[in-house]
Motif scaffolding. Structure first.
Motif, mmCIF file in Angstrom:
data_model
loop_
_atom_site.group_PDB
_atom_site.id
_atom_site.type_symbol
_atom_site.label_atom_id
_atom_site.label_comp_id
_atom_site.label_asym_id
_atom_site.label_seq_id
_atom_site.Cartn_x
_atom_site.Cartn_y
_atom_site.Cartn_z
ATOM 1 N N ASN A 147 38.878 63.191 29.706
ATOM 2 C CA ASN A 147 38.129 62.580 28.900
ATOM 3 C C ASN A 147 38.561 62.905 27.272
ATOM 4 N N THR A 148 38.862 61.790 26.489
ATOM 5 C CA THR A 148 39.451 62.060 25.101
ATOM 6 C C THR A 148 38.556 61.452 24.169
ATOM 7 N N ALA A 149 38.092 62.094 23.425
ATOM 8 C CA ALA A 149 37.170 61.545 22.042
ATOM 9 C C ALA A 149 37.606 61.790 20.985
ATOM 10 N N PHE A 150 37.493 60.768 20.076
ATOM 11 C CA PHE A 150 37.875 60.838 18.691
ATOM 12 C C PHE A 150 36.663 61.504 17.864
ATOM 13 N N LEU A 151 37.000 62.485 17.040
ATOM 14 C CA LEU A 151 35.957 63.264 16.588
ATOM 15 C C LEU A 151 35.292 62.784 15.481
ATOM 16 N N ARG A 152 36.021 62.141 14.549
ATOM 17 C CA ARG A 152 35.284 61.838 13.401
ATOM 18 C C ARG A 152 35.326 60.319 12.852
ATOM 19 N N PRO A 153 34.545 59.560 13.601
ATOM 20 C CA PRO A 153 34.433 57.999 13.765
ATOM 21 C C PRO A 153 34.029 57.820 11.999
#
Length: 547
Positions: free
Chosen positions: A383-389
């Motif tokens: 899983n990869t998540a962009f942290l500061r939308p």
């Protein structure tokens, strides 16, 4: 059934912050505390087995909510798991113990105007909550309620992933919550002696025998009772549509989470006046920020087929399930003792980001979470998540009926930067999985698949498969401006005797999982309610950017 219909404090919601608040307030024998939870008790064994997480996103102890169609994801409706059980998210999450980056909290103080919430201010509360198995230093402590440990016997493929990430160029980091967040490594987890350490087991269970603490489960609060601008109690649903009211002599403390708290405020007539009138709720206090500023992490993932039985997928077979259960009961080890997402880290998709903007979670199987494809043979998921939308969404009422599900609109990818950075993070994750160190374990990438390369194809794949990381925050944010819902001392603006204390008060989403920060908010919030002086700010602990 409570012994009394009046208490000094009523805490609504037994999630991470609510359990902390009820436990800390009831330390004072001179006050009475009622904790009200819509869900049931955490009696099922799966709540306490680390690997039980695999069942949780599929509906156990959940409200069963979904988002509204996401217009920037091709109209997708996403499952939006929110806990409905003692302990809240801490009872059903993947037990990853991460706090975020120091700069997250410094931004709360400087950019959002939340004095007292800078990193130096909150670090002592993280430490007060912690019982760390391994670290005792400027950043960590032992003896607190929450057990924090390292994974038991990581699988060889997990160790190979660490080597592969280093081959890619990401340094090893033994402690993401220490001096530097950047790097790859094994996560610390909220597990003690092979069992989940939730807020319910760590905070609430030791306090349950206190005569001044009452815990009421399977009891939905339908409204906060407001009289002449002051919260004076709560209305609780009863049998056959009847309701009953319980009074609060001092304060009502709302801790129902980033969806539940703004929902209940609006049901109580506290929120944007135009919206409340539209759905038929009497306006008690026009507070336009309620339900705005919703932020969440969106997960993209790659799934690879393994060269052999290198993950826990094979334990779906009945005979292996039985053996795994025996291992766990007899020795406290084996697949059941795994949180299934024990390895990962933080790195940069945008090279000029002020701190890591991508988080990796290595899943030791395929199809672990709801809606994620399962391979026929053993697989591994990254899983990869962009942290500061930068995108912001809303929580609104569908109607004045307390039983109606809220309208949850995270508004994912409304800002094109979010999509571009998230796709860059996915590309980075795919490259890590192709490194030499993983070749003995990884046969081939199956999703997105080697032919999915172009921006158009990757965007289509992401739109069709992305999922929430279960980290909603911000919908009752603290601050000093007109759109703030609570002040930095967590008091609801314009209403006496009412505070919010949970992840909804975060002005900005932290760069990590949100359980540990929410527990910290509960710890600091309890001191604020009790009128105690804050713990002394840390003077010797920073998280510098590495040279």
């Amino acid at each position: 059934m409570p012994a009394s219909q009046s208490y000094d404090y009523i805490v609504i919601g037994a999630g991470p912050a609510g359990c902390v608040m009820a436990s800390r307030l009831s330390e004072d024998k001179d006050v009475t505390v009622l904790l009200v939870e819509a869900g049931g008790r955490d009696l099922h064994p799966l709540f306490h087995m680390p690997a039980g997480f695999a069942k949780m996103t599929k509906g156990i102890a959940s409200w069963g909510w979904h988002t509204v169609p996401q217009k920037h994801l091709g109209g997708r409706v996403l499952r939006f798991t929110q806990a409905k059980v003692l302990g809240g998210g801490s009872s059903i999450n993947a037990q990853i113990y991460t706090r975020g980056n120091a700069k997250d909290y410094d931004a709360w103080a400087t950019d959002a105007g939340c004095a007292g919430w800078a990193y130096a201010d909150v670090l002592p509360y993280f430490k007060r909550a912690e019982d760390n198995q391994r670290f005792v230093d400027a950043f960590h402590a032992y003896g607190g309620p929450i057990g924090v440990s390292i994974p038991i016997n990581p699988l060889p493929i997990s160790e190979a992933f660490l080597r592969a990430a280093q081959e890619y160029g990401i340094p090893y980091n033994p402690d993401f919550n220490g001096a530097i967040q950047d790097g790859i490594g094994h996560y610390q987890v909220t597990v003690r002696n092979g069992r989940r350490s939730s807020a319910a087991t760590a905070y609430l269970r030791p306090a349950r025998d206190r005569s001044n603490l009452t815990v009421l489960t399977v009891s939905a609060v339908t409204r906060i009772v407001v009289d002449n601008g002051r919260a004076i109690g709560v209305e609780i649903a009863g049998a056959g549509g009847a309701t009953r009211t319980i009074s609060a002599a001092r304060e009502v403390i709302l801790a129902a989470g980033a969806i539940g708290s703004p929902r209940l405020l609006q049901l109580s007539g506290i929120g944007p006046a135009d919206h409340l009138r539209q759905v038929g709720v009497e306006v008690k206090h026009d507070l336009p920020g309620v339900g705005t500023n919703l932020q969440d992490h969106l997960d993209l993932y790659a799934i690879c087929e393994c060269t052999g039985d290198h993950t826990y997928d094979g334990y779906a077979r009945l005979d292996r399930t039985i053996w795994a259960g025996f291992q766990y009961l007899a020795f406290g080890k084996g697949p059941v003792a795994s949180t299934l997402f024990e390895t990962g880290g933080f790195w940069y998709a945008d090279k000029v980001a002020r701190s890591p903007d991508i988080q990796f979670h290595l899943g030791l199987g395929s199809g672990i979470e709801a809606g994620v494809s399962r391979l026929k043979n053993a697989g591994v998921t990254l899983n990869t998540a962009f942290l500061r939308p930068r995108s912001r969404g809303t929580v609104r009422l569908a109607s004045a009926d307390p039983a109606a599900a809220p309208l949850i609109d995270p508004n994912y990818w409304e800002d094109p930067y979010d999509r571009a950075t998230a796709l860059a993070g996915l590309r980075m994750g795919r490259e890590i999985m192709r490194q030499k160190a993983l070749q003995p374990f990884v046969l081939a990438e199956r999703l997105p698949g080697p032919d999915v390369v172009s921006e158009v194809d990757l965007t289509r794949f992401a739109n069709e498969t992305c999922k929430t990381d279960h980290h909603p925050v911000g919908t009752c944010r603290m601050g000093t401006d007109d759109m703030a819902v609570v002040t930095p001392d967590l008091k609801v603006r314009g209403i006496e005797g009412l505070r919010v204390c949970d992840s909804s008060v975060m002005p900005y989403l932290v760069s990590s999982n949100t359980n540990a920060p929410t527990i910290m908010i509960g710890e600091k919030g309890a001191d604020l309610v009790r009128g105690r002086a804050p713990l002394p700010a840390a003077s010797n602990a920073r998280q510098p950017v590495p040279a």
